[in-house]
Design an enzyme around this catalytic site. Structure first.
Site, short mmCIF file in Angstrom:
data_model
loop_
_atom_site.label_atom_id
_atom_site.label_comp_id
_atom_site.label_asym_id
_atom_site.label_seq_id
_atom_site.Cartn_x
_atom_site.Cartn_y
_atom_site.Cartn_z
CB SER A 161 28.67 3.87 106.98
OG SER A 161 27.72 3.85 105.93
CE LYS A 182 28.09 -3.97 108.14
NZ LYS A 182 27.19 -4.54 109.15
#
Length: 421
Positions: A315, A60
């Site tokens: 992720s 992110k």
């Protein structure tokens, strides 16, 4: 009303390369590692892109920093705002500290303290955390009200071109580090920012690679939207896979994913839990639920990926240790290894001993809650039984019935079961 975009509104390979230049020295170039255990299990060459090793333990930071670095100085001077209960908040906080920009981060009051502390750790004195409402939606609406009143810039977690371009730099790294043809690329989908960025890169640099999105079964907003042909907002979702539990995908991300992805797979939350535990036990990888989605999806592709080169993106690794017992429980339930009953014991001596006699040699009582009732012929108990094999369940039921054990099975009664797990 469906949202429509022209091609010029999409990110492209050139702007993703520019994003990579902005991120140079800011984000880690995370490794692409072959995983022997998974490769042996599936008869394929499985590689993991380790964004769980990123500076904020998720990808992110890429989108958040690229968005902020794309803004003019006068806009940044007014500060930035975001709404998040997890990785996006940490990415924005880190970007604020690196750029010396004031940020206000709205989080639900239900956010675990560990995540709040991480946001403050990454942002230091440059960020202010505002806890409001019980859900992400509450925090989002509060953030938007603040933005409108103060003319601050809102850094969206996924539905923003510069954010998508930042996430797309993961794809550039995968392509650069792979000295082989990638047959399959698996990526988690929440709002769709990561999948949009990755698919934009691979559609141009490796057009024969099959691009597979993976969503939790309990929050399939992107798949439902693609199937329906327009953006759908779900009324209810399972929030367990919190990094990918989104009621509504982005307008931009929907258009890109609909165009680029070959398919979107839905994985049960319990199967995700099994994948988390195996990654830790076998490879010492700490993956958060969204980070394990792509690994959990491999079973659904096992026949077609044999002998192929497969890349799975891990992720994120921001897994709250306090969730470990819940993860174990959900995994056991999904695998058919844990079962709950209400047993109605006759109120007489030896009743419990009779019940123990129906258990198999490897069956284990993992939970027992019993309160003796007065003036009752039977006393109910909540009993949890853990099995060594899924195949042990039917013989257990048959023995209970043969011995006239009065029971009620709870696993398939969600209204009752939610109070136990």
């Amino acid at each position: 009303m469906p949202y429509s975009l022209n091609e010029a509104a999409f990110p492209d390979l050139d702007t993703i390369y520019l994003a990579a230049e902005r991120l140079r020295g800011i984000v880690a170039h995370t490794p692409l590692q072959e995983n022997i255990n998974l490769s042996d299990r599936y008869g394929a060459n499985i590689f993991l892109k380790r964004e769980d090793l990123q500076v904020v333990r998720s990808y992110k930071i890429r989108g958040a920093y690229n968005k902020m670095a794309s803004l003019p100085a006068e806009a940044l001077a007014k500060g930035v705002v975001c709404a998040s209960a997890g990785n996006h908040a940490q990415g924005v906080a880190y970007a604020c500290r690196k750029m010396g920009v004031h940020g206000i981060i709205f989080m639900p009051t239900t956010t675990p303290n560990q995540k709040i502390k991480q946001v403050k750790l990454f942002g230091k004195e440059f960020v202010e955390v505002v806890l409001t409402g019980d859900t992400y939606d509450d925090a989002f609406h509060a953030a938007m009200e603040f933005v409108q009143t103060n003319e601050s810039i809102f850094v969206h977690p996924f539905d923003d071109v510069q954010v998508i371009e930042g996430q797309g730099t993961v794809g550039l790294e995968i392509f650069k580090d792979s000295n082989f043809k990638i047959d399959y690329l698996l990526m988690a989908i929440g709002g769709g920012g990561l999948a949009s960025g990755l698919s934009t890169v691979f559609k141009q640099l490796s057009p024969k690679t099959k691009l597979i999105g993976v969503e939790p079964l309990g929050s399939p907003s992107m798949k439902v939207s693609i199937d329906e042909g327009h953006v759908i907002a779900l009324d209810r979702i399972d929030k367990f896979v919190d990094g990918a539990a989104v009621k509504r995908p982005g307008d931009i991300t929907f258009e890109i994913c609909r165009k680029n992805l070959d398919s979107v797979l839905l994985v049960p939350e319990g199967k995700v839990c099994t994948a988390i535990l195996k990654l830790y036990d076998e490879d010492a990888i700490v993956a958060e639920p969204a980070g394990a989605l792509t690994i959990a999806a491999l079973d659904m592709l096992k026949d077609e990926i044999k002998g192929k080169n497969v890349v799975c993106l891990i992720s994120g690794g921001n897994n709250d240790i306090t969730r470990t017992e819940e993860i174990k429980e959900r995994s056991l339930l999904y695998e058919g290894l844990k079962h709950y009953f209400i047993i109605r014991f006759p109120q007489r001596a030896g009743a419990f001993r009779d019940f123990l006699n129906v258990l198999g040699p490897t069956d284990d009582i993992s939970r027992f809650e019993y309160i003796k009732k007065t003036n009752r012929e039977t006393g109910p108990a909540v009993v949890g039984i853990e099995l060594k094999s899924r195949e042990d369940f039917e013989p257990l039921i048959q023995r209970m019935q043969a011995q006239n054990i009065v029971f009620e099975y709870l696993n398939d009664q969600p209204d009752l079961f939610q109070f136990l797990v």
